[in-house]
Design a protein around this motif. Structure first.
Motif, short mmCIF file in Angstrom:
data_model
loop_
_atom_site.label_atom_id
_atom_site.label_comp_id
_atom_site.label_asym_id
_atom_site.label_seq_id
_atom_site.Cartn_x
_atom_site.Cartn_y
_atom_site.Cartn_z
N GLY A 105 29.71 35.51 47.00
CA GLY A 105 29.26 36.90 46.08
C GLY A 105 30.14 37.42 45.43
N CYS A 106 31.49 37.06 45.03
CA CYS A 106 32.34 37.74 44.22
C CYS A 106 32.95 36.88 42.87
N SER A 107 31.91 36.29 42.37
CA SER A 107 32.46 35.57 41.22
C SER A 107 32.48 36.35 40.08
N ASP A 108 32.17 37.58 40.11
CA ASP A 108 32.52 38.69 38.88
C ASP A 108 33.37 39.47 39.26
N CYS A 109 34.25 39.33 40.23
CA CYS A 109 35.36 40.35 40.35
C CYS A 109 36.49 39.81 41.03
N ASN A 110 37.54 40.67 41.48
CA ASN A 110 38.86 40.14 42.15
C ASN A 110 38.75 40.01 43.41
#
Length: 151
Positions: A105-110
């Motif tokens: 769930g974190c493909s768009d953040c670091n």
């Protein structure tokens, strides 16, 4: 529609599940907490769409969380929301920390993850994380009543 941040709490049995490009993952029994942002045009209705998918199973998975919502081993038990204009999804994920499911769930953040595991009821910890970010949390418990559900 109010915008904000949410935590979706799922209860599950020990299982293996395929999560799109992440592949097959092992999930320990207990509770999994998914942290999401509702800053888009639909606002916090996004959290309700997640819950509805789990009971209707009427579309193919698009996001990582959809794979768990469509898996019969997982059942949504609560949604915790907070109205805010701040983009604090990652701050909430950081506040929960480990143990987590890496890359979920974190493909768009670091962040390393937006899905966290707890063996026991995580609601007190989740509420403390919301409070620590000065967010006024609202808890909605989900009851499955056969073919229908109540929030």
């Amino acid at each position: 529609m109010d915008r904000g941040v949410y935590a979706l709490v799922l209860e599950n049995l020990c299982c293996r599940a395929r999560i799109g490009a992440l592949g097959v993952r092992e999930f320990a029994p207990g509770y999994h907490i998914y942290i999401g942002s509702a800053q888009g045009s639909g606002g916090l209705a996004r959290a309700d769409r997640h819950v509805n998918l789990a009971f209707r199973r009427d579309r193919p998975p698009r996001w990582h969380i959809d794979h768990l919502l469509l898996d019969p081993h997982f059942s949504p038990v609560a949604v915790i929301t907070a109205v805010t204009g701040r983009d604090c999804e990652c701050d909430l994920a950081t506040a929960l920390g480990d143990p987590s499911v890496p890359g979920f769930g974190c493909s768009d953040c670091n962040c390393s993850s937006h899905l966290f595991h707890r063996p026991d009821d995580p609601l007190p910890e989740i509420l403390a994380a919301f409070r620590g970010l000065d967010l006024d949390a609202l808890i909605r418990r989900i009851k499955n009543t056969g073919d229908k559900h109540r929030v």
